[in-house]
Design a protein around this motif. Structure first.
Motif, mmCIF file in Angstrom:
data_model
loop_
_atom_site.group_PDB
_atom_site.id
_atom_site.type_symbol
_atom_site.label_atom_id
_atom_site.label_comp_id
_atom_site.label_asym_id
_atom_site.label_seq_id
_atom_site.Cartn_x
_atom_site.Cartn_y
_atom_site.Cartn_z
ATOM 1 N N TYR B 43 51.858 -75.322 12.887
ATOM 2 C CA TYR B 43 52.040 -74.247 13.773
ATOM 3 C C TYR B 43 50.701 -73.571 14.028
ATOM 4 O O TYR B 43 49.890 -73.420 13.283
ATOM 5 C CB TYR B 43 52.945 -72.961 12.991
ATOM 6 C CG TYR B 43 54.153 -73.342 12.455
ATOM 7 C CD1 TYR B 43 55.501 -73.525 13.338
ATOM 8 C CD2 TYR B 43 54.450 -73.785 11.229
ATOM 9 C CE1 TYR B 43 56.633 -73.761 12.880
ATOM 10 C CE2 TYR B 43 55.511 -74.225 10.618
ATOM 11 C CZ TYR B 43 56.964 -74.223 11.610
ATOM 12 O OH TYR B 43 58.021 -74.511 11.062
ATOM 13 N N ASP B 45 49.835 -69.554 15.998
ATOM 14 C CA ASP B 45 50.206 -68.631 16.792
ATOM 15 C C ASP B 45 51.920 -68.558 16.838
ATOM 16 O O ASP B 45 52.249 -68.136 17.676
ATOM 17 C CB ASP B 45 49.658 -68.624 18.233
ATOM 18 C CG ASP B 45 48.475 -67.764 18.241
ATOM 19 O OD1 ASP B 45 48.153 -67.027 17.589
ATOM 20 O OD2 ASP B 45 47.596 -68.157 19.185
ATOM 21 N N GLY B 46 52.559 -69.106 15.649
ATOM 22 C CA GLY B 46 53.867 -69.041 15.560
ATOM 23 C C GLY B 46 54.452 -70.133 16.262
ATOM 24 O O GLY B 46 55.843 -70.416 16.232
ATOM 25 N N GLN B 92 41.663 -75.415 0.517
ATOM 26 C CA GLN B 92 43.176 -75.337 0.182
ATOM 27 C C GLN B 92 43.482 -76.623 -0.320
ATOM 28 O O GLN B 92 44.476 -76.649 -1.136
ATOM 29 C CB GLN B 92 43.846 -74.588 1.025
ATOM 30 C CG GLN B 92 43.852 -73.254 0.812
ATOM 31 C CD GLN B 92 44.971 -72.275 1.687
ATOM 32 O OE1 GLN B 92 44.934 -72.508 2.970
ATOM 33 N NE2 GLN B 92 45.874 -71.700 1.167
ATOM 34 N N ARG B 100 51.565 -75.317 1.465
ATOM 35 C CA ARG B 100 51.134 -74.817 2.735
ATOM 36 C C ARG B 100 49.861 -74.530 2.769
ATOM 37 O O ARG B 100 49.178 -74.181 1.760
ATOM 38 C CB ARG B 100 52.159 -73.598 3.480
ATOM 39 C CG ARG B 100 51.917 -72.365 2.792
ATOM 40 C CD ARG B 100 52.851 -71.177 3.096
ATOM 41 N NE ARG B 100 52.523 -70.124 2.561
ATOM 42 C CZ ARG B 100 52.813 -69.004 3.069
ATOM 43 N NH1 ARG B 100 53.814 -68.721 4.053
ATOM 44 N NH2 ARG B 100 52.427 -67.815 2.558
ATOM 45 N N VAL B 102 47.101 -72.276 5.180
ATOM 46 C CA VAL B 102 46.932 -71.088 6.227
ATOM 47 C C VAL B 102 45.552 -70.985 6.516
ATOM 48 O O VAL B 102 44.854 -70.771 5.711
ATOM 49 C CB VAL B 102 47.599 -70.017 5.694
ATOM 50 C CG1 VAL B 102 47.511 -68.942 6.811
ATOM 51 C CG2 VAL B 102 48.835 -70.047 5.010
ATOM 52 N N CYS B 103 45.481 -70.874 7.860
ATOM 53 C CA CYS B 103 43.885 -70.541 8.225
ATOM 54 C C CYS B 103 44.248 -69.144 9.214
ATOM 55 O O CYS B 103 44.806 -69.183 10.094
ATOM 56 C CB CYS B 103 43.272 -71.492 9.358
ATOM 57 S SG CYS B 103 41.758 -70.904 10.018
ATOM 58 N N LEU B 104 43.887 -67.996 8.502
ATOM 59 C CA LEU B 104 44.330 -66.718 9.026
ATOM 60 C C LEU B 104 43.547 -66.394 10.176
ATOM 61 O O LEU B 104 44.036 -65.953 11.253
ATOM 62 C CB LEU B 104 44.139 -65.469 8.055
ATOM 63 C CG LEU B 104 45.214 -65.263 7.113
ATOM 64 C CD1 LEU B 104 44.676 -64.112 6.247
ATOM 65 C CD2 LEU B 104 46.515 -64.859 7.951
ATOM 66 N N ARG B 107 45.094 -68.409 12.899
ATOM 67 C CA ARG B 107 46.460 -68.376 13.077
ATOM 68 C C ARG B 107 47.171 -69.776 13.056
ATOM 69 O O ARG B 107 48.241 -70.048 13.904
ATOM 70 C CB ARG B 107 46.857 -67.621 14.172
ATOM 71 C CG ARG B 107 46.674 -66.016 14.289
ATOM 72 C CD ARG B 107 46.534 -65.430 15.503
ATOM 73 N NE ARG B 107 46.387 -63.833 15.006
ATOM 74 C CZ ARG B 107 47.296 -63.003 15.142
ATOM 75 N NH1 ARG B 107 48.479 -63.115 15.431
ATOM 76 N NH2 ARG B 107 47.042 -61.573 14.719
ATOM 77 N N VAL B 108 46.386 -70.585 12.155
ATOM 78 C CA VAL B 108 47.088 -72.015 11.798
ATOM 79 C C VAL B 108 47.969 -71.902 10.608
ATOM 80 O O VAL B 108 47.392 -71.512 9.719
ATOM 81 C CB VAL B 108 46.110 -72.817 11.980
ATOM 82 C CG1 VAL B 108 46.574 -74.493 11.751
ATOM 83 C CG2 VAL B 108 45.430 -73.026 13.270
ATOM 84 N N LEU B 109 49.054 -72.758 10.601
ATOM 85 C CA LEU B 109 49.855 -72.907 9.374
ATOM 86 C C LEU B 109 50.268 -74.328 9.283
ATOM 87 O O LEU B 109 50.776 -75.124 10.140
ATOM 88 C CB LEU B 109 51.085 -71.958 9.377
ATOM 89 C CG LEU B 109 52.112 -72.319 8.392
ATOM 90 C CD1 LEU B 109 51.649 -72.027 6.987
ATOM 91 C CD2 LEU B 109 53.371 -71.497 8.723
ATOM 92 N N GLU B 111 52.773 -76.627 6.988
ATOM 93 C CA GLU B 111 53.688 -76.336 6.080
ATOM 94 C C GLU B 111 54.521 -77.453 5.808
ATOM 95 O O GLU B 111 55.032 -78.137 6.710
ATOM 96 C CB GLU B 111 54.390 -75.005 6.205
ATOM 97 C CG GLU B 111 55.628 -74.726 5.116
ATOM 98 C CD GLU B 111 56.240 -73.393 5.268
ATOM 99 O OE1 GLU B 111 56.063 -72.588 4.712
ATOM 100 O OE2 GLU B 111 56.946 -73.356 6.483
#
Lengths: 336, 124
Positions: B43, B45-46, B92, B100, B102-104, B107-109, B111
């Motif tokens: 994902y 930005d969601g 990670q 999962r 996460v790159c805050l 905004r990358v996930l 999972e």
């Protein structure tokens, strides 16, 4: 007679078959969404409900993120001045935080913004403030209250609801999901977990607790119904300077990271806002004072503590719902 | 009331059909309950960018995103690079069947898709 008996049996078989088939067909649809808000990643998984349920829950969280952000000078919280009427979105989490502060001898403090800022926890420009600076900031700490619906803030005080904001967002988003007919949901707001209703198969929700020494791993799973599960731990935000690690949970008595002998505290209680604030307060209080609060019953909650000696302590109300998943920690001790 | 041969065979037929359906249901549950356990979802930005069944990956390839590069390998996935300052997501590690990355800042996930036996959420 024979014909009727045969028809009855046939009908019975057909009913059973239809029932079996319906069991496989009526499961509520699983829907997921993720968003970045309150400086973390948030995920919502919902079963059933309207098509707009997740979008509305997202809107609620994003609205609260904008309203409660103490680091944004234009947020509703930052623009609020002493004497202003307090909007509901600030009043509710503030009242919960004040209640926890009262029950924990001030362990939860919503006026520590200047201290956290001095340590660099907002800007990520970390530093260890000298003792004189910490003393001055502690002395200048003000007070906050609400009288007749209006904010009473002492001069120079900045309100920071970061310790309860995610929990409050979870409460409000969960309410929105329920209003949209969602039968079951789990909200994971940056490690703050809130469950709603039931899983489609009727089993308990399984919420794992992060291993504070290796946060990618877990210590145990908690089997819970509709509740909030929130962990505060020294591993969640920290920096190291001259070989010493400093974490973000500041003790209001010293202005420095709390040294209470704990690595993490997980709180389980019905209200997400309470669980969020209480997990911070219990981390600061340490095991003995925290378990005394549980025994007092002043606030209804259960908790799981992990000490810096690798021990696990769990309140009696939660003990039967803990499934340990990590052999490096000893068997959980039950607090009664 | 003596049962006729026809009646008994009709009842047996129904019992056989009923038993076959139950066995079919059980086989279906056993065979398909772990589907999705090796699927990674990306994902940004969601928004879902890609859905990859890692068990079907035979050759390594990269997925370039705005600010990040994801490396997909047979049976695993990881963040190869990121232009953010902290590089937490790069460190990670590798995902195989759970967890999962996460790159805050970007905004990358990444999972792994939820499986029946996996926890519903993680506190902390």
């Amino acid at each position: 007679m024979r014909c009727t008996a045969l028809k009855n049996k046939t009908a019975l078989f057909l009913c059973v078959c239809l029932l079996l088939l319906s069991c496989g067909c009526t499961r509520a649809e699983r829907k997921e969404t993720s968003l970045f808000a309150m400086d973390t990643i948030m995920q919502i998984t919902a079963y059933g409900g309207s098509d707009d349920a997740l979008a509305e829950a997202r809107d609620v969280i994003e609205g609260l993120d904008a309203a409660l952000d103490a680091t944004d000078s234009q947020s509703t919280l930052s623009l609020l001045r002493s004497g202003d009427a307090v909007p509901k979105t600030i009043l509710e989490p503030l009242q919960t935080a004040k209640k926890i502060a009262s029950a924990t001898d001030g362990a939860l403090d919503v006026t520590l913004f200047p201290l956290s800022d001095a340590w660099g926890f907002y800007t990520k420009q970390y530093r260890v403030p000298p003792q004189t600076e910490l003393r001055t900031l502690l002395q200048n700490r003000g007070s906050v209250s609400v009288q007749d619906g209006r904010l009473v803030l002492s001069d120079g005080t900045k309100l920071d609801l970061g310790s309860v904001a995610k929990g409050y967002a979870a409460d409000c988003a969960a309410k929105t999901l329920r209003q949209n007919g969602v039968q079951g949901a789990v909200l994971a707001l940056g490690g703050n977990v809130q469950t709603v209703g039931q899983k489609p198969d009727g089993s308990d929700w399984r919420v794992s607790v992060a291993d504070p020494l290796h946060p990618d791993g877990t210590v145990c799973d908690l089997l819970v119904g509709e509740t909030a599960v929130v962990t505060s731990g020294s591993y969640q935000r920290s920096f190291t300077e001259n070989g010493k690690t400093y974490h973000h949970i500041l003790d209001p008595e010293t202005g420095a990271p709390a040294e209470s002998g704990l690595l993490s505290v997980t709180v389980v209680c019905a209200d997400g806002t309470t669980a969020d604030g209480l997990s911070t307060a219990l981390f600061i209080l340490g095991l003995d004072r925290g378990s005394a609060l549980w025994r007092s019953g002043e606030i209804a909650f259960d908790a799981l503590w992990i000490t810096d000696r690798g021990e696990i302590f769990v309140t009696a109300g939660l003990a039967s719902r803990v499934e340990q998943t990590n052999e490096t920690y000893g068997k959980a001790n039950i607090i009664e | 009331m003596k049962r006729t041969g026809k009646q008994i065979s009709s009842n047996k037929l129904w019992i056989a059909v009923f038993a076959a359906m139950i066995i079919g249901c059980i086989l279906f549950i056993i065979l398909f309950k772990n589907i999705g356990g090796r699927t990674a979802v990306i994902y940004q930005d969601g928004q879902e960018i890609a859905r990859i069944d890692l068990s079907r990956v035979t050759e390594s390839y990269t997925v370039p995103l705005d600010g990040n590069v994801i490396l997909v390998e047979p049976g695993s996935i990881r963040m190869q690079s990121a232009d953010c300052p902290d590089q937490i997501c790069v460190h990670q590690g590798v995902l195989h069947d759970a967890g999962r990355i996460v790159c805050l800042p970007n905004r990358v996930l990444i999972e792994m898709e939820h499986t029946k036996d996996a926890p519903d959420a993680k506190a902390g």
